[in-house]
Design an enzyme around this catalytic site. Structure first.
Site, PDB file in Angstrom:
ATOM      1  N   HIS A 152       0.822  -1.245   0.162  1.00  0.00           N
ATOM      2  CA  HIS A 152      -0.138  -0.031  -0.068  1.00  0.00           C
ATOM      3  C   HIS A 152       0.983   1.155   0.019  1.00  0.00           C
ATOM      4  O   HIS A 152       1.624   1.257   0.895  1.00  0.00           O
ATOM      5  CB  HIS A 152      -1.057   0.045   1.143  1.00  0.00           C
ATOM      6  CG  HIS A 152      -2.083  -1.114   1.154  1.00  0.00           C
ATOM      7  ND1 HIS A 152      -2.300  -1.708   2.288  1.00  0.00           N
ATOM      8  CD2 HIS A 152      -2.681  -1.589   0.047  1.00  0.00           C
ATOM      9  CE1 HIS A 152      -3.283  -2.646   1.732  1.00  0.00           C
ATOM     10  NE2 HIS A 152      -3.451  -2.500   0.626  1.00  0.00           N
ATOM     11  N   GLU A 155       1.791   3.508   3.124  1.00  0.00           N
ATOM     12  CA  GLU A 155       2.515   2.729   4.174  1.00  0.00           C
ATOM     13  C   GLU A 155       3.871   2.781   4.179  1.00  0.00           C
ATOM     14  O   GLU A 155       4.532   1.614   4.058  1.00  0.00           O
ATOM     15  CB  GLU A 155       1.845   1.541   4.279  1.00  0.00           C
ATOM     16  CG  GLU A 155       0.376   1.364   4.657  1.00  0.00           C
ATOM     17  CD  GLU A 155      -0.309   0.169   4.306  1.00  0.00           C
ATOM     18  OE1 GLU A 155       0.211  -0.894   4.593  1.00  0.00           O
ATOM     19  OE2 GLU A 155      -1.685   0.149   4.403  1.00  0.00           O
ATOM     20  N   HIS A 281       2.909  -4.124   6.804  1.00  0.00           N
ATOM     21  CA  HIS A 281       1.974  -3.005   6.577  1.00  0.00           C
ATOM     22  C   HIS A 281       1.938  -2.181   7.782  1.00  0.00           C
ATOM     23  O   HIS A 281       2.643  -2.366   8.737  1.00  0.00           O
ATOM     24  CB  HIS A 281       0.328  -3.669   6.450  1.00  0.00           C
ATOM     25  CG  HIS A 281       0.324  -4.380   5.072  1.00  0.00           C
ATOM     26  ND1 HIS A 281      -0.238  -3.985   3.938  1.00  0.00           N
ATOM     27  CD2 HIS A 281       0.794  -5.705   4.516  1.00  0.00           C
ATOM     28  CE1 HIS A 281      -0.316  -4.752   2.985  1.00  0.00           C
ATOM     29  NE2 HIS A 281       0.025  -5.606   3.457  1.00  0.00           N
ATOM     30  N   GLU A 351       1.144  -5.719  10.975  1.00  0.00           N
ATOM     31  CA  GLU A 351       0.578  -4.040  10.883  1.00  0.00           C
ATOM     32  C   GLU A 351       1.452  -3.226  11.959  1.00  0.00           C
ATOM     33  O   GLU A 351       1.375  -3.693  13.335  1.00  0.00           O
ATOM     34  CB  GLU A 351      -0.874  -4.030  11.443  1.00  0.00           C
ATOM     35  CG  GLU A 351      -1.935  -4.506  10.372  1.00  0.00           C
ATOM     36  CD  GLU A 351      -2.067  -3.928   9.118  1.00  0.00           C
ATOM     37  OE1 GLU A 351      -1.398  -2.675   9.138  1.00  0.00           O
ATOM     38  OE2 GLU A 351      -2.692  -4.372   8.195  1.00  0.00           O
TER      39      GLU A 351
END
Length: 406
Positions: A152, A155, A281, A351
């Site tokens: 992404h 990110e 991420h 994450e």
């Protein structure tokens, strides 16, 4: 309740306007469990923060309208550069800086490292993969692990960790660090720092962050971008991935429609010795494992257990929360569902920090000062995964010793 929510989600998706939506909204949305969070995700918004009775999400005008009609939108306002787009942080690597750094490291450490383009993006950029092993010529005969970042665009921190681990492994090996030498000499380590170069460059091209998520594919209706982490083939097209090309979670016209996901697919499938995969991420401080596209657990008990045990162990080092992806909300077509579901690779998503969204001090743009601490807190998990690539099931008490067979 699950059936009801899925039915509502279907009606909702059919009602979402396909008109161009250029304004992004910050939204606080009522949601108290994984089913209600999945209903929110089904609109096409990206859920960024999960709390006990609400979520924070980003989305466009039509998605905001759909949530408002459901009566679950509590607060919303348009995002502006002054709120959530800080000036570019020079410590982060853009595409050219990353490429040069990797090339310089390869030149210095060519005895144990190589670098190749695994494919090109829509805009013609190379997707770089680094391979590290003390036995490069015979690396296919060794147990392998793959790390990747930057699916992404916004990110950017997820790119900094893979770059750092390339440098750390190579320099520590050269210094004679016995632990690193032992790992590198007995493993085949693959690192792909920036899966989505086009999107990452677009996010910073104006001098201010754009909060861009997708790649830069040109869609129908003069819209751009596919969410690469909704474009993988296992469970593609299910709930939690939008069919609206204007949505941040647009899944693409078909599975593996994008050159970036095609490149990852081919690369992983070309290296049959890969036993573990980790995709970085941001953000929320989580360790996630399959499945994300269904609420069901992994049906093979030992596979489910090894994911759970390894995630809990890694959480003791980085302090993140370990959980099954769909315990947050449903999201179909993601990397780890495919790598485990299709190839039985033990697969995780980190994450990264921060733990919450915030204007200028959290979310996707937490500032450059956070980079070193996040790199360090995730170093031990990375080394752990490299170590256990010979037999991830060693993490379970019932298994001892390596079982890898090339």
């Amino acid at each position: 309740m699950k059936t009801t929510i899925l039915a509502i989600a279907g009606i909702l998706l059919a009602s979402v306007s396909y008109a161009e939506d250029s304004v992004q909204y910050w939204m606080k949305i009522k949601a108290t469990d994984k089913y209600e969070r999945s209903l929110v995700a089904a609109t096409g918004v990206t859920i960024e923060t999960v709390r006990e009775d609400f979520v924070v999400a980003l989305g466009n005008e039509s998605e905001k309208k759909a949530l408002d009609e459901l009566g679950i939108l509590e607060v919303s306002f348009p995002m502006t550069a002054e709120m959530d787009f800080p000036a570019r942080d020079s410590a982060y690597h853009n595409y050219d800086e990353m490429t040069k750094k990797l090339q310089d490291l390869m030149a210095i450490h060519s005895n144990i490292a190589s670098m190749q383009s695994i494919g090109k993006t829509y805009e013609g950029r190379d997707i770089w993969a680094v391979r590290i092993s003390g036995q490069l010529a015979q690396a296919d005969q060794l147990p392998a692990v793959v790390f990747m970042g930057g699916h992404h665009a916004r990110e950017h921190l997820s790119i900094e960790l893979p770059i750092f681990y390339v440098e750390y492994l190579l320099t520590e090996y050269a210094k004679g660090n016995p632990r690193i030498q032992s790992l590198v000499n007995s493993r085949d380590i693959h690192i792909i720092p920036m899966v989505n170069p086009d999107g990452a460059e677009y996010d910073i091209a104006s001098g201010s962050y754009r909060s861009w998520r997708k790649n830069r594919a040109r869609n129908s209706g003069n819209s751009f971008g596919v969410d690469l982490n909704r474009n993988y083939g296992f469970g593609w097209g299910g709930q939690g991935a939008s069919s609206n090309p204007n949505s941040d979670t647009f899944r693409g016209p078909m599975a593996f429609s994008e050159p970036e996901t095609k490149a990852i697919k081919k690369y992983v499938e070309d290296h049959q010795n890969i036993t573990i995969l980790l995709s970085f991420h941001t953000f929320s401080q989580l360790i996630l494992y399959p499945f994300g596209h269904v609420y069901d657990d992994i049906p093979v008990v030992r596979d489910r257990q090894v994911h759970e045990v390894m995630a809990k162990k890694m959480a003791t080092w980085n302090g993140y929360t370990p959980e099954k992806s769909s315990d947050l909300y449903l999201a179909a077509g993601d990397t780890t569902d495919w790598s485990y579901g299709e190839h039985k690779i033990i697969s995780f998503t980190f994450e990264l920090d921060p733990g919450d969204s915030g204007w200028g001090s959290g979310g996707f743009y937490p500032g450059a000062e956070i980079i070193p601490s996040v790199q360090q807190k995730n170093l031990e998990p990375v080394l752990y995964l490299i170590d256990y690539a010979d037999n991830p099931y060693r993490a379970l008490d019932a298994e001892r010793g390596p079982i890898f067979k090339p």
